[in-house]
Design a protein around this motif. Structure first.
Motif, PDB file in Angstrom:
ATOM      1  N   ALA A  18       0.835  -1.205   0.000  1.00 51.89           N
ATOM      2  CA  ALA A  18       0.000   0.000   0.000  1.00 51.89           C
ATOM      3  C   ALA A  18       0.868   1.252   0.000  1.00 51.89           C
ATOM      4  CB  ALA A  18      -0.933  -0.008   1.205  1.00 51.89           C
ATOM      5  N   HIS A  19       1.945   1.233   0.772  1.00 54.27           N
ATOM      6  CA  HIS A  19       2.875   2.362   0.786  1.00 54.27           C
ATOM      7  C   HIS A  19       3.486   2.566  -0.594  1.00 54.27           C
ATOM      8  CE1 HIS A  19       7.129   3.734   1.085  1.00 54.27           C
ATOM      9  NE2 HIS A  19       6.556   4.730   1.734  1.00 54.27           N
ATOM     10  N   LEU A  20       3.887   1.466  -1.242  1.00 49.61           N
ATOM     11  CA  LEU A  20       4.498   1.577  -2.556  1.00 49.61           C
ATOM     12  C   LEU A  20       3.496   2.084  -3.589  1.00 49.61           C
ATOM     13  CD1 LEU A  20       7.087   1.191  -4.120  1.00 49.61           C
ATOM     14  CD2 LEU A  20       6.520  -1.224  -4.415  1.00 49.61           C
ATOM     15  N   ALA A  21       2.232   1.640  -3.490  1.00 49.05           N
ATOM     16  CA  ALA A  21       1.189   2.172  -4.374  1.00 49.05           C
ATOM     17  C   ALA A  21       1.025   3.675  -4.156  1.00 49.05           C
ATOM     18  CB  ALA A  21      -0.125   1.445  -4.128  1.00 49.05           C
ATOM     19  N   GLY A  22       1.102   4.104  -2.882  1.00 56.03           N
ATOM     20  CA  GLY A  22       1.027   5.528  -2.584  1.00 56.03           C
ATOM     21  C   GLY A  22       2.204   6.291  -3.136  1.00 56.03           C
ATOM     22  N   TRP A  23       3.393   5.725  -2.969  1.00 56.69           N
ATOM     23  CA  TRP A  23       4.612   6.383  -3.448  1.00 56.69           C
ATOM     24  C   TRP A  23       4.578   6.529  -4.971  1.00 56.69           C
ATOM     25  CZ3 TRP A  23       8.642   9.124  -1.886  1.00 56.69           C
ATOM     26  CH2 TRP A  23       9.760   9.201  -2.701  1.00 56.69           C
ATOM     27  N   MET A  24       4.158   5.471  -5.665  1.00 57.75           N
ATOM     28  CA  MET A  24       4.088   5.528  -7.122  1.00 57.75           C
ATOM     29  C   MET A  24       3.019   6.524  -7.584  1.00 57.75           C
ATOM     30  SD  MET A  24       4.493   1.499  -8.099  1.00 57.75           S
ATOM     31  CE  MET A  24       6.109   0.810  -8.513  1.00 57.75           C
ATOM     32  N   SER A  25       1.901   6.573  -6.864  1.00 59.38           N
ATOM     33  CA  SER A  25       0.860   7.542  -7.186  1.00 59.38           C
ATOM     34  C   SER A  25       1.385   8.968  -7.016  1.00 59.38           C
ATOM     35  CB  SER A  25      -0.363   7.322  -6.291  1.00 59.38           C
ATOM     36  OG  SER A  25      -0.891   6.024  -6.443  1.00 59.38           O
ATOM     37  N   TYR A  26       2.110   9.209  -5.950  1.00 59.08           N
ATOM     38  CA  TYR A  26       2.735  10.512  -5.714  1.00 59.08           C
ATOM     39  C   TYR A  26       3.699  10.852  -6.845  1.00 59.08           C
ATOM     40  CZ  TYR A  26       6.462  13.436  -3.599  1.00 59.08           C
ATOM     41  OH  TYR A  26       7.429  14.376  -3.358  1.00 59.08           O
ATOM     42  N   ASP A  27       4.468   9.866  -7.289  1.00 55.01           N
ATOM     43  CA  ASP A  27       5.486  10.112  -8.303  1.00 55.01           C
ATOM     44  C   ASP A  27       4.886  10.507  -9.644  1.00 55.01           C
ATOM     45  OD1 ASP A  27       8.316  10.119  -8.977  1.00 55.01           O
ATOM     46  OD2 ASP A  27       7.895   8.363 -10.222  1.00 55.01           O
ATOM     47  N   ILE A  28       3.668  10.046  -9.920  1.00 54.51           N
ATOM     48  CA  ILE A  28       3.064  10.395 -11.209  1.00 54.51           C
ATOM     49  C   ILE A  28       1.998  11.481 -11.070  1.00 54.51           C
ATOM     50  CG2 ILE A  28       3.586   8.179 -12.264  1.00 54.51           C
ATOM     51  CD1 ILE A  28       0.700   7.333 -11.832  1.00 54.51           C
ATOM     52  N   GLY A  29       1.956  12.138  -9.910  1.00 54.61           N
ATOM     53  CA  GLY A  29       1.101  13.307  -9.747  1.00 54.61           C
ATOM     54  C   GLY A  29      -0.310  13.039  -9.288  1.00 54.61           C
ATOM     55  N   MET A  30      -0.604  11.825  -8.817  1.00 54.55           N
ATOM     56  CA  MET A  30      -1.954  11.483  -8.341  1.00 54.55           C
ATOM     57  C   MET A  30      -1.996  11.665  -6.820  1.00 54.55           C
ATOM     58  SD  MET A  30      -2.567   8.092 -10.707  1.00 54.55           S
ATOM     59  CE  MET A  30      -3.968   7.579  -9.738  1.00 54.55           C
ATOM     60  N   HIS A  31      -2.051  12.891  -6.371  1.00 54.80           N
ATOM     61  CA  HIS A  31      -1.850  13.169  -4.947  1.00 54.80           C
ATOM     62  C   HIS A  31      -2.964  12.676  -4.037  1.00 54.80           C
ATOM     63  CE1 HIS A  31       1.957  15.165  -5.319  1.00 54.80           C
ATOM     64  NE2 HIS A  31       1.498  15.812  -6.371  1.00 54.80           N
ATOM     65  N   PRO A  32      -4.243  12.867  -4.370  1.00 51.65           N
ATOM     66  CA  PRO A  32      -5.271  12.311  -3.478  1.00 51.65           C
ATOM     67  C   PRO A  32      -5.177  10.797  -3.353  1.00 51.65           C
ATOM     68  CG  PRO A  32      -6.214  13.985  -4.911  1.00 51.65           C
ATOM     69  CD  PRO A  32      -4.837  13.700  -5.434  1.00 51.65           C
ATOM     70  N   SER A  33      -4.935  10.113  -4.464  1.00 52.15           N
ATOM     71  CA  SER A  33      -4.800   8.662  -4.432  1.00 52.15           C
ATOM     72  C   SER A  33      -3.578   8.265  -3.613  1.00 52.15           C
ATOM     73  CB  SER A  33      -4.685   8.103  -5.853  1.00 52.15           C
ATOM     74  OG  SER A  33      -4.710   6.693  -5.841  1.00 52.15           O
ATOM     75  N   ALA A  34      -2.477   8.987  -3.763  1.00 47.17           N
ATOM     76  CA  ALA A  34      -1.276   8.695  -2.980  1.00 47.17           C
ATOM     77  C   ALA A  34      -1.566   8.806  -1.492  1.00 47.17           C
ATOM     78  CB  ALA A  34      -0.155   9.657  -3.378  1.00 47.17           C
ATOM     79  N   GLN A  35      -2.229   9.876  -1.099  1.00 43.84           N
ATOM     80  CA  GLN A  35      -2.536  10.073   0.312  1.00 43.84           C
ATOM     81  C   GLN A  35      -3.428   8.956   0.842  1.00 43.84           C
ATOM     82  OE1 GLN A  35      -5.341  13.249   1.862  1.00 43.84           O
ATOM     83  NE2 GLN A  35      -3.386  14.153   2.478  1.00 43.84           N
ATOM     84  N   LYS A  36      -4.402   8.538   0.050  1.00 42.27           N
ATOM     85  CA  LYS A  36      -5.295   7.470   0.479  1.00 42.27           C
ATOM     86  C   LYS A  36      -4.521   6.176   0.736  1.00 42.27           C
ATOM     87  CE  LYS A  36      -9.404   5.527   1.073  1.00 42.27           C
ATOM     88  NZ  LYS A  36     -10.397   5.998   2.044  1.00 42.27           N
ATOM     89  N   TYR A  37      -3.633   5.824  -0.181  1.00 39.95           N
ATOM     90  CA  TYR A  37      -2.843   4.612   0.011  1.00 39.95           C
ATOM     91  C   TYR A  37      -1.914   4.741   1.215  1.00 39.95           C
ATOM     92  CZ  TYR A  37      -4.282   2.117  -4.194  1.00 39.95           C
ATOM     93  OH  TYR A  37      -5.006   1.419  -5.136  1.00 39.95           O
ATOM     94  N   TYR A  38      -1.319   5.912   1.400  1.00 35.41           N
ATOM     95  CA  TYR A  38      -0.461   6.109   2.576  1.00 35.41           C
ATOM     96  C   TYR A  38      -1.237   5.871   3.866  1.00 35.41           C
ATOM     97  CZ  TYR A  38       3.387   8.298  -0.116  1.00 35.41           C
ATOM     98  OH  TYR A  38       4.434   8.556  -0.957  1.00 35.41           O
ATOM     99  N   VAL A  39      -2.441   6.434   3.933  1.00 38.94           N
ATOM    100  CA  VAL A  39      -3.252   6.291   5.151  1.00 38.94           C
ATOM    101  C   VAL A  39      -3.596   4.822   5.393  1.00 38.94           C
ATOM    102  CG1 VAL A  39      -5.481   6.829   6.182  1.00 38.94           C
ATOM    103  CG2 VAL A  39      -4.171   8.642   5.061  1.00 38.94           C
TER     104      VAL A  39
END
Length: 485
Positions: A231-252
């Motif tokens: 889940a953290h890695l999905a968040g990190w990858m989402s952050y890297d490609i500019g999908m910030h809300p999705s990244a935050q959701k996966y981080y949480v």
């Protein structure tokens, strides 16, 4: 009904953007199609009515927030536009989630499935909003709360409570699953977050299926650790490609899984990356709260290597707040903690990335950021130059972290610009473009575009800068917000 009052807040952001009413309407329509809201059709007269005080229907307030955030490079909440925040369209789309194992597994399963299906349904793009301020910090503080009496930290599965294990996962299969996470992490560092994100989300969804079976307590714990890392890695990858809300959701959700595993060290890493995201979104106050929460929560478990990472990110937060003394103190603590590392300290694969190169990179960026937030560009640019050069040198020898090499070449270019050295800045940025075109990282591309724009504003007549601008325009097309897939 009384007459509507003009929306002065939205008008102020609109005027600053430099867009015409027609351009804003076109961007709203384009973004709506990207998130599956094809029914939205906006024109100049509709934009005029918004400026005059009309409240747009969902999901337009969120779309406007995203467009202005992209335009200005920092988070522009819906409320700052003088609009009413749109309530999430589905339960569990925010960050204030129940801290229970059953709910964590269900939310991870539902969210990853929706993520994978978005091309057909358009769900996440219309329902997910980025949390900030107290709406983000207060739920994250509950990470530290003790597990309710009578519940084990990872006791959602019956076998963990002494009942018969019925799960189909063998230990060799679990070993293979853990090694797959390591492989995904390596791919991300080499190629950027865009190439393997779907594979990570798919693997995460499979693991949540496994967690709905019963295993011995030790196996359950390892499964939750693997879930947290995916889940953290999905968040990190989402952050890297500019999908910030999705990244935050996966981080949480990753933080919730880490709590179920009883893994405070990894929970602190998740909060550290949430801090990094808030710095990127120009929310340094939130970033500081998150990194302090990470430090406090891992005070008994963090190795010197992890302490060094957290101090370095604390320095980044203070730099973006313009607090020179506390920034210097944090970067000094980062160096001291790193010096205390022993050969056995790199026991976590997820922490191996924090090397001497990364330490120099983070501290150099803190000093560089002080240039922007204190007005003393020459002083701190000079201080930033040596550690930035060292980071670039070390990353140039590391084939496994090409994205980090590119990011620090861009950082080096920004330092050269601050020192009025446009030719050297262009040379560093050209090297970064060489790497950027071979990977999928919107974070690299956006930093390049921003640095090149700054170079063009001040040194547009320099031939090397002109050549750089032309190459970036041709090689790195302007970011189109990806679907939350």
């Amino acid at each position: 009904m009384g007459d509507k009052q003009p929306n002065e807040q939205l008008t102020a952001w609109f005027v600053r953007s430099g867009w015409s009413k027609g351009e804003l309407a076109r961007q709203v329509n384009r973004r709506a199609r990207q998130i599956g809201a094809a029914h939205i059709s906006t024109d100049t007269s509709r934009v005029r009515r918004w400026l005059d005080g009309e409240q747009p229907r969902e999901p337009i307030p969120k779309i406007l927030s995203e467009l202005f955030s992209d335009r200005f490079g920092s988070l522009v909440p819906v409320e700052d536009l003088g609009l009413k925040a749109v309530a999430p369209l589905a339960p569990g789309s925010g960050v204030d989630l129940p801290w229970s194992g059953e709910q964590t597994v269900k939310l991870l399963s539902d969210y990853s499935r929706s993520d994978l299906m978005l091309n057909r349904r358009g769900f996440l793009g219309t329902s997910l909003a980025l949390a900030a301020g107290s709406a983000l910090i207060e739920p994250m503080q509950r990470w530290l709360a003790p597990t309710p009496s009578g519940q084990s930290a990872n006791g959602i599965v019956s076998a963990a409570r002494g009942e018969t294990a019925t799960g189909r996962l063998s230990e060799p299969e679990l070993d293979l699953l853990e090694s797959t996470v390591v492989m995904f992490r390596q791919w991300d560092a080499q190629n950027g977050g865009g190439l393997r994100r779907k594979a990570v989300v798919g693997q995460l969804h499979e693991v949540t299926d496994l967690l709905q079976e019963s295993y011995p307590a030790a196996t359950t714990k390892r499964l939750f650790q693997t879930t947290a890392q995916l889940a953290h890695l999905a968040g990190w990858m989402s952050y890297d490609i500019g999908m910030h809300p999705s990244a935050q959701k996966y981080y949480v959700l990753a933080l919730h899984a880490a709590k179920e595993a009883g893994d405070r060290s990894f929970g602190a890493l998740i909060l550290t990356d949430m801090c990094r995201q808030m710095i990127h979104l120009n929310r340094p106050g939130d970033a500081l709260e998150l990194i302090h929460l990470a430090q406090y929560g891992s005070r008994d478990t963090a190795t010197p290597q992890q302490q060094a990472l957290m101090y370095a990110m604390e320095g980044r937060a203070y730099a973006n707040l313009g607090d020179v003394a506390k920034c210097h103190r944090a970067t000094r603590h980062a160096e001291d903690a790193f010096d205390e590392m022993g050969k056995g300290d790199e026991k976590h694969d997820w922490l191996k990335f924090f090397s001497e190169a990364e330490l120099n990179a983070e501290n150099a960026h803190s000093l560089r950021d002080l240039c922007y937030h204190t007005g003393r560009s020459q002083v701190y640019a000079l201080q930033a130059k040596e550690p930035m050069e060292r980071a670039v040198e070390l990353f140039s020898q590391d084939e496994n972290h090409r994205r980090s090499y590119a990011l620090n070449l861009i950082g080096m270019a920004s330092v050269h610009l601050l020192q009025q050295e446009p030719e050297q800045a262009a040379a560093s940025a050209q090297e970064a473009v060489d790497i950027a075109v071979k990977m999928r990282s919107e974070r690299v591309n956006s930093r390049l575009r921003k640095t090149v724009e700054a170079a063009h504003r001040e040194f547009g007549s320099v031939s090397q800068i002109a050549d750089l601008c032309e190459r970036v325009d041709q090689s790195l097309p302007e970011h189109v917000q990806p679907k939350a897939v």
